[in-house]
Motif scaffolding. Structure first.
Motif, short mmCIF file in Angstrom:
data_model
loop_
_atom_site.label_atom_id
_atom_site.label_comp_id
_atom_site.label_asym_id
_atom_site.label_seq_id
_atom_site.Cartn_x
_atom_site.Cartn_y
_atom_site.Cartn_z
N LEU A 624 0.84 -1.19 0.00
CA LEU A 624 0.00 0.00 0.00
C LEU A 624 0.88 1.25 0.00
CD1 LEU A 624 -2.75 1.53 0.53
CD2 LEU A 624 -2.23 1.26 2.96
N ALA A 625 0.52 2.19 -0.85
CA ALA A 625 1.13 3.52 -0.81
C ALA A 625 0.01 4.54 -0.69
CB ALA A 625 1.95 3.79 -2.06
N THR A 626 0.16 5.47 0.25
CA THR A 626 -0.87 6.47 0.51
C THR A 626 -0.26 7.86 0.41
OG1 THR A 626 -2.16 5.01 1.94
CG2 THR A 626 -2.48 7.38 2.24
N VAL A 627 -0.97 8.75 -0.28
CA VAL A 627 -0.60 10.16 -0.35
C VAL A 627 -1.71 10.97 0.29
CG1 VAL A 627 -0.12 12.12 -1.86
CG2 VAL A 627 0.77 9.84 -2.45
N VAL A 628 -1.33 11.83 1.23
CA VAL A 628 -2.28 12.73 1.89
C VAL A 628 -1.92 14.16 1.52
CG1 VAL A 628 -3.13 13.60 4.10
CG2 VAL A 628 -2.74 11.15 3.79
N GLU A 629 -2.94 14.93 1.17
CA GLU A 629 -2.75 16.35 0.84
C GLU A 629 -3.48 17.19 1.87
OE1 GLU A 629 -4.35 19.17 -2.73
OE2 GLU A 629 -3.30 17.33 -3.34
N VAL A 630 -2.76 18.18 2.45
CA VAL A 630 -3.34 18.98 3.53
C VAL A 630 -3.13 20.47 3.27
CG1 VAL A 630 -2.93 17.17 5.24
CG2 VAL A 630 -1.23 19.00 4.94
N THR A 639 -6.49 20.88 7.56
CA THR A 639 -7.62 20.48 6.72
C THR A 639 -7.15 19.40 5.75
OG1 THR A 639 -8.62 22.68 6.84
CG2 THR A 639 -9.34 21.25 5.04
N LEU A 640 -7.83 18.28 5.78
CA LEU A 640 -7.51 17.18 4.88
C LEU A 640 -8.18 17.45 3.53
CD1 LEU A 640 -8.22 14.34 7.44
CD2 LEU A 640 -5.96 15.08 6.69
N GLN A 641 -7.38 17.62 2.50
CA GLN A 641 -7.92 17.97 1.19
C GLN A 641 -8.20 16.74 0.32
OE1 GLN A 641 -8.91 20.85 0.60
NE2 GLN A 641 -7.69 22.31 1.75
N ARG A 642 -7.29 15.79 0.36
CA ARG A 642 -7.39 14.67 -0.58
C ARG A 642 -6.49 13.53 -0.11
NH1 ARG A 642 -4.69 14.25 -6.27
NH2 ARG A 642 -5.99 12.76 -7.38
N VAL A 643 -6.95 12.32 -0.33
CA VAL A 643 -6.15 11.13 -0.01
C VAL A 643 -6.18 10.22 -1.23
CG1 VAL A 643 -5.84 9.15 1.50
CG2 VAL A 643 -6.73 11.31 2.44
N VAL A 644 -5.03 9.72 -1.62
CA VAL A 644 -4.92 8.78 -2.73
C VAL A 644 -4.20 7.52 -2.23
CG1 VAL A 644 -3.96 8.35 -5.03
CG2 VAL A 644 -4.88 10.61 -4.46
N ILE A 662 -10.24 -0.11 2.54
CA ILE A 662 -9.14 0.85 2.50
C ILE A 662 -9.65 2.25 2.88
CG2 ILE A 662 -7.46 2.00 1.02
CD1 ILE A 662 -6.68 -0.83 1.79
N GLU A 663 -10.82 2.62 2.37
CA GLU A 663 -11.39 3.93 2.73
C GLU A 663 -11.62 4.03 4.23
OE1 GLU A 663 -13.99 4.95 -1.32
OE2 GLU A 663 -14.91 3.84 0.34
N GLY A 664 -12.29 3.02 4.79
CA GLY A 664 -12.59 3.06 6.22
C GLY A 664 -11.34 3.01 7.07
N GLY A 665 -10.40 2.15 6.71
CA GLY A 665 -9.17 2.06 7.48
C GLY A 665 -8.36 3.34 7.43
N THR A 666 -8.35 4.00 6.27
CA THR A 666 -7.61 5.26 6.13
C THR A 666 -8.22 6.34 7.02
OG1 THR A 666 -6.94 4.72 3.86
CG2 THR A 666 -6.92 7.04 4.50
N THR A 701 -14.18 15.10 6.30
CA THR A 701 -13.74 13.92 5.57
C THR A 701 -13.30 14.29 4.17
OG1 THR A 701 -15.27 12.54 6.82
CG2 THR A 701 -14.43 11.63 4.76
N PRO A 702 -12.06 13.96 3.81
CA PRO A 702 -11.58 14.30 2.47
C PRO A 702 -12.04 13.28 1.44
CG PRO A 702 -9.88 13.13 3.66
CD PRO A 702 -11.05 13.27 4.62
N GLU A 703 -11.85 13.60 0.20
CA GLU A 703 -12.03 12.62 -0.86
C GLU A 703 -10.93 11.56 -0.72
OE1 GLU A 703 -11.74 12.37 -5.76
OE2 GLU A 703 -11.40 14.26 -4.71
N VAL A 704 -11.32 10.29 -0.74
CA VAL A 704 -10.37 9.19 -0.65
C VAL A 704 -10.45 8.39 -1.94
CG1 VAL A 704 -9.62 7.14 0.60
CG2 VAL A 704 -10.61 9.07 1.86
N GLU A 705 -9.39 8.45 -2.74
CA GLU A 705 -9.34 7.68 -3.98
C GLU A 705 -8.57 6.39 -3.72
OE1 GLU A 705 -7.56 9.71 -7.24
OE2 GLU A 705 -8.52 11.62 -6.76
#
Length: 758
Positions: A624-630, A639-644, A662-666, A701-705
């Motif tokens: 798993l690789a996760t990118v968080v944008e704040v 402020t959480l803007q976006r998660v990929v 993955i969405e819920g765990g994130t 809650t941010p958008e989680v892709e």
């Protein structure tokens, strides 16, 4: 039984239900049993997991006595039942597991009924956990091959039975929707009509499984079996149980760890209309197969309804002896961990010569990280209905450990385990909390003293203040870089308690190393030429610790990925590229890293006070690789803007469920990283509800892709994986935006520093 035991609209005949799984049969070398006629039914027993090596005795006659741990049963009406050992805690196993069977059996999902397994450690022990348990994201991983093999074997036997009936070659027959079809003559026979004849066919020793390109169901996302009942209210959670004559109980435990009940005047409570009993309980310990549980002193009010019980509890004024931990605070915990970090630890992994590499490194870095106690705070708090009688006991609850639940109820009731009946229901969140048995033990004790069935429900405050907590960890790290900025040395010392020492001491290494404490620290995808990982066990005084959605891996991923990011910054390298250079030997890890960077538009510039952070993890056989944008406000608020997220979990059974996990765990992990901690002052937990132990809200809650990598590898786990990378990706994003390196969670503790930097 669970409300989801009948996924089809056709009523499930009572005769389909297994009777305690009492069957003597001979197992083949591939762990299939020779079938037998039971009425007009085909009963195929099979080992869901690989058997332990057989002795010379069992390899001949002993196997005839083997009782399998799962059954397929097909009756004369074509009804198909699968008995499963996993608990439905929201992860979707009542859909994914029958999909595995239905795929190879060539039946539709709505033709397979699910029956939860009874408590039985011998039959249903998970091969990874070695216990009858749902956890560690093992459900699909454990069942992937054997459930499919069982379906393929049954299908082959049914085809053989039809071919014999029609006097044709089996190769001329095919199957579709639980029907055998001979295209040459257009004859068809349903599985029900063939069930009795199929019992006479030999069990295939090595049934041929479908290739991925032949899958019709695996990889699709049918409506989850549990959703209709959750939407229309038919689903029964542990919280929902009501019995005739049932009483209701509320409980107050010692406010301090290890406190004692000195005195209690129960007359004010008994004067409340509807109150039937006041019960003193706790102050004792239990041991169920190595699992240890201690109950602090407590008092319960039992009444005809919840309101009366609550009013009665409020009227009580118990006098507590605060006990030996009356002055315990967080400073005591931290000081003990820091002192322990000066000791050498048990070696969990060692490559090369770290001390020599550090001594000659051009650049050396050190860091200390702290991760707090955390509560589980599941949406459905603990509850249990118990009916403890003189000669039997019956319990209704939601547990992740069926056999242990039965065992502790038996100990409290003073009965042999076979006299305890467990009704295991679905739960509204678990996260490891339902691996514990305190709620069940208390409910049985209250029922036993009250002489009636009793429903015990924890209030939110009881649920949080008397939880068993994710451990507080302290980590010390050292790293060395050569003159070119290449990482040449890595030393990680983990300091914290051992959950396994209490929960399953047999899982400890012979020298006492706790495998969960170092989980994720010794399986890193990176290639470090000189590496040392150590573990120092240090138990917090009196504070009970337990598993929490991916304990070791969530802790270690935050520490490791934050430090890798820091090293990249010191080396003046891009965090993604720095990681790429360490992954030449790990193509799956590299693929998810690149995919996350691509989908998050990693190289795109961001506005001021904004940042992106990345984290890479290997956990539960999943990459798993996760990118968080704040973005940070001038007040230091994040402020959480976006998660990929990019995920390679191997073969995917139900993609929608994979994405949801993955969405819920994130989001679970981001909530914890931003706000969650349990603190102790004067021997008691300070937090009590969602106002001071908060979770992420809809407007936050941010958008989680979630991007799933197509793979034909064996499945990995997903229930806890999303949580693993959330905190480090967030912490790295904050550094990107502010230059501030988070070393202590939750991030809200750093609000003044963030405010200054923003």
């Amino acid at each position: 039984m669970c409300a989801f035991a009948k996924p089809s609209n056709r009523p499930l005949p009572a005769k389909l239900l297994p009777r305690g799984h009492e069957m003597n049969a001979r197992v083949s070398r591939r762990h299939f049993l020779r079938t037998g006629a039971v009425g007009a039914a085909l009963v195929l027993g099979f080992r869901l997991y690989a058997a332990r090596p057989a002795s010379a005795e069992t390899s001949t006659a002993g196997l005839a006595q083997f009782t399998p741990n799962a059954f397929i049963r097909i009756d004369s009406e074509g009804g198909i039942v699968l008995v499963v050992d996993k608990c439905e805690v929201g992860q979707g196993v009542y859909t994914s597991l029958p999909m595995l069977l239905a795929e190879e059996l060539d039946a539709d999902l709505d033709q397979v009924a699910i029956v939860p397994s009874p408590p039985n450690e011998q039959l249903y022990a998970d091969p990874i956990l070695h216990l009858q348990a749902t956890g560690n994201s093992t459900s699909v991983r454990s069942s992937w091959t054997e459930l499919r093999r069982a379906g393929a074997a049954a299908r082959q036997m049914l085809i053989a039975a039809a071919a014999a009936e029609w006097r044709v070659d089996p190769s001329q027959c095919r199957t579709e929707r639980a029907t055998v079809i001979h295209d040459g003559t257009r004859r068809q026979l349903g599985y029900g009509a063939l069930a009795a004849a199929a019992t006479q066919q030999p069990v295939p020793q090595d049934p041929q499984l479908k290739q991925a390109e032949q899958f019709k169901q695996i990889g699709k996302s049918p409506l989850r079996v549990d959703l209709p009942g959750k939407v229309d209210g038919a689903a029964q959670y542990g919280f929902d149980v009501r019995l005739p004559g049932m009483l209701f109980a509320t409980i107050a435990s010692s406010p301090t760890f290890g406190g004692k009940l000195n005195s209690l005047d129960d007359n004010p409570a008994r004067s409340i209309k509807g109150v039937r009993n006041v019960v003193r309980i706790g102050g004792q310990g239990f041991d169920v197969g190595g699992y240890k549980l201690h109950l602090d002193d407590a008092v319960a009010v039992v009444a005809e309804n919840t309101w009366a019980a609550q009013q009665g509890l409020a009227a009580l004024e118990p006098a507590w002896d605060r006990g030996p931990n009356a002055h315990l605070g967080m400073d005591d915990v931290v000081r003990a961990l820091e002192a322990a970090s000066d000791r050498g630890g048990l070696v969990a992994r060692h490559n090369g010569d770290v001390d020599k590499a550090l001594s000659t490194a051009a650049t050396r870095l050190e860091a200390r990280n702290y991760m707090p106690f955390l509560a589980h705070a599941a949406m459905e708090p603990l509850s249990c209905v118990a009916d403890a009688r003189e000669d039997s006991c019956e319990i209704w609850t939601a547990t992740q450990v069926q056999a242990r639940a039965q065992g502790i109820a038996a100990q409290v009731a003073g009965l042999p385990p076979e006299k305890v009946t467990l009704h295991n229901l679905i739960s509204g969140g678990a996260f490891g909390r339902r691996l514990e048995l305190d709620g069940i033990a208390l409910a049985v004790a209250i029922s036993k003293q009250s002489g009636a069935p009793v429903k015990l429900v924890f209030t939110r405050e009881q649920d949080i203040r008397h939880d068993l907590y994710r451990p507080f960890y302290h980590d010390r790290l050292r790293a060395g870089l050569d003159a070119s900025g290449k990482l040449v040395a890595w030393h990680h010392r983990i300091v914290g308690p051992s959950i396994f020492a209490r929960w399953a001491p047999q899982a400890l290494r012979s020298d006492g190393l706790d495998p969960d404490a170092v989980d994720g620290a010794i399986q890193m995808p990176y290639a470090f030429p000189n590496l040392l990982v150590e573990y120092v066990r240090e138990e917090p005084p009196a504070i009970p610790t337990a598993f929490w959605r991916g304990v070791g891996s969530t802790h270690n991923a935050w520490v490791i990925e934050s430090f890798v990011d820091e090293i990249a910054a010191v080396a003046k390298q891009d965090p993604v590229q720095f990681r790429r250079d360490l992954l030449g030997h790990a193509p799956r890890a590299l693929a998810v890293l690149n995919l996350a960077a691509e989908k998050s538009r990693w190289d795109k510039a961001l506005p001021p006070r904004s940042g992106r952070g990345i984290a890479l993890a290997y956990a539960f056989d999943t990459y798993l690789a996760t990118v968080v944008e704040v973005t940070l406000s001038g007040a230091g608020l994040v402020t959480l803007q976006r998660v990929v997220c990019a995920v390679d979990c191997g073969s995917i059974v139900h993609p929608d469920s994979a994405i949801a996990q993955i969405e819920g765990g994130t989001l679970f992990g981001l909530s914890a990283a931003l706000w969650n901690e349990v603190t102790v002052r004067n021997g008691r937990v300070e937090q009590g509800n969602f106002n001071d132990y908060r979770t992420i809200r809809i407007d936050e809650t941010p958008e989680v892709e979630v991007h799933l990598v197509s793979s034909r590898e064996a499945p990995g786990g997903l229930g806890e994986t999303g949580t693993v990378a959330a905190a480090p990706a967030l912490a790295n994003a904050i550094f990107s935006a502010t230059g501030y390196r988070v070393r202590q969670l939750p991030i809200i503790k750093s609000i003044e520093e963030l405010k200054r930097r923003a």
